[in-house]
Design a protein around this motif. Structure first.
Motif, PDB file in Angstrom:
ATOM      1  N   ASP A 206      40.136  41.532  36.879  1.00 18.89           N
ATOM      2  CA  ASP A 206      41.319  40.807  36.936  1.00 18.89           C
ATOM      3  C   ASP A 206      42.190  40.738  35.835  1.00 18.89           C
ATOM      4  O   ASP A 206      43.288  40.153  35.823  1.00 18.89           O
ATOM      5  CB  ASP A 206      40.555  39.174  37.264  1.00 18.89           C
ATOM      6  CG  ASP A 206      40.630  38.770  38.491  1.00 18.89           C
ATOM      7  OD1 ASP A 206      40.894  39.763  39.375  1.00 18.89           O
ATOM      8  OD2 ASP A 206      40.254  37.682  38.964  1.00 18.89           O
TER       9      ASP A 206
ATOM     10  N   SER B 216      43.521  38.945  45.015  1.00 23.93           N
ATOM     11  CA  SER B 216      42.599  38.020  44.081  1.00 23.93           C
ATOM     12  C   SER B 216      42.084  36.940  44.845  1.00 23.93           C
ATOM     13  O   SER B 216      40.818  36.205  44.399  1.00 23.93           O
ATOM     14  CB  SER B 216      43.734  37.517  43.000  1.00 23.93           C
ATOM     15  OG  SER B 216      44.067  38.635  42.239  1.00 23.93           O
TER      16      SER B 216
ATOM     17  N   ASP C  30      44.361  43.035  37.270  1.00 29.96           N
ATOM     18  CA  ASP C  30      45.252  42.595  38.124  1.00 29.96           C
ATOM     19  C   ASP C  30      46.490  41.855  37.484  1.00 29.96           C
ATOM     20  O   ASP C  30      47.723  41.744  38.156  1.00 29.96           O
ATOM     21  CB  ASP C  30      44.492  41.453  39.164  1.00 29.96           C
ATOM     22  CG  ASP C  30      43.617  42.046  40.072  1.00 29.96           C
ATOM     23  OD1 ASP C  30      43.536  43.470  40.167  1.00 29.96           O
ATOM     24  OD2 ASP C  30      42.717  41.469  40.409  1.00 29.96           O
TER      25      ASP C  30
ATOM     26  N   THR D 201      43.203  37.124  34.037  1.00 30.63           N
ATOM     27  CA  THR D 201      44.462  37.330  34.756  1.00 30.63           C
ATOM     28  C   THR D 201      45.611  37.057  33.896  1.00 30.63           C
ATOM     29  O   THR D 201      46.659  37.963  33.484  1.00 30.63           O
ATOM     30  CB  THR D 201      44.604  36.648  36.201  1.00 30.63           C
ATOM     31  OG1 THR D 201      43.473  37.040  36.883  1.00 30.63           O
ATOM     32  CG2 THR D 201      45.769  37.182  36.783  1.00 30.63           C
TER      33      THR D 201
END
Length: 266
Positions: free
Chosen positions: A166, A137, A169, A14
């Motif tokens: 991710d 998430s 994300d 992330t």
């Protein structure tokens, strides 16, 4: 504890996604095009199939997950229209002068200003979208934890999918927050929250689990929310300053990337 350790990998991915989003410079339109493609891919290949699997029960012939999908799309649409109407009325009052008519150039300037304020002025929408991504998430973390409770093989497959997307994300959290006019510090704060979210979600599953049905309803709602942002806001913003084939190719690349990720994970 294995689920929590895997979620730590999602934490790093992330942050990497957010770091890439920060260093785009004047290539913003390409980033937005790619981000929209990622979001469309996540909706089509990940969120909706999972939502339909978790909540397949029908209401008047339509799966509940798809009803929530429509509800998510309409919810953000109503919020955005309400904000736009409110801002429109404020602009009318601000421009009103007693007994005078604005010059043609002034009127054009005001109209141009309103047009350019569009996406960048809706900071609350950007915050809502970013917080929804953070919530998603957290659910990623839940998914990792629940999958490892079902078995190591299932947990590994789910973990690969979550860690891979991710990146998207983190990329989208930073991009969306900045797109709607929020400052860099706020975007970084939300990026950090999004990075910590899967670890938090995985840790919570050590205490209890969430029902599959509720998870499916949430995923359907979030899919509609994400689809609206991708098609109504981000894609038009990507093409307005730089209508080019390169931007379109970036969007197609984003969709293809998510197809590859989901296919490999499955």
């Amino acid at each position: 504890m294995t689920a929590v350790l895997v979620a730590a990998g999602a934490f790093l991915m992330t942050l990497i996604g957010g770091w890439v989003a920060q260093r785009t410079g004047d290539r913003r339109h390409l980033v937005l095009g790619f981000a929209a493609g990622l979001m469309l891919g996540v909706v089509a290949f990940d969120l909706l199939p999972e939502a339909l699997h978790q909540a397949p029960e029908e209401v008047h012939g339509v799966p509940q997950a798809l009803l929530m999908f429509a509800a998510g799309f309409l919810a953000i649409h109503i919020v955005e229209r309400a904000v736009a109407i409110h801002r429109g009325h404020e602009a009318e009052y601000a421009e009103h002068t007693h007994g005078q008519r604005p010059a043609q150039g002034q009127a054009h300037g005001h109209a141009h200003g309103r047009a350019r304020s569009g996406v960048d002025g809706h900071q609350g929408v950007g915050l809502t979208a970013a917080l929804a991504l953070v919530g998603h998430s957290v659910m990623d973390g839940f998914a990792i934890g629940a999958a490892f409770q079902a078995g190591t093989t299932v947990g590994t497959v789910v973990a690969i999918a979550v860690v891979a997307h991710d990146f998207a994300d983190g990329f989208n959290t930073y991009t969306i927050t900045r797109l709607y006019g929020n400052n860099r510090r706020r975007a970084l704060t939300l990026l950090a929250a999004d990075a910590l979210a899967p670890v938090t979600g995985a840790a919570i599953t050590l205490l209890f689990t969430i029902s599959e049905h509720l998870l499916g309803l949430y995923l359907g709602f979030f899919a509609g929310f994400l689809l609206y942002l991708a098609t109504s806001d981000i894609l038009p913003e990507a093409h307005s300053p730089h209508p080019s084939r390169t931007t379109l190719l970036c969007t197609l690349g984003g969709v293809g990337f998510m197809w590859l990720v989901i296919g490999l994970a499955g």
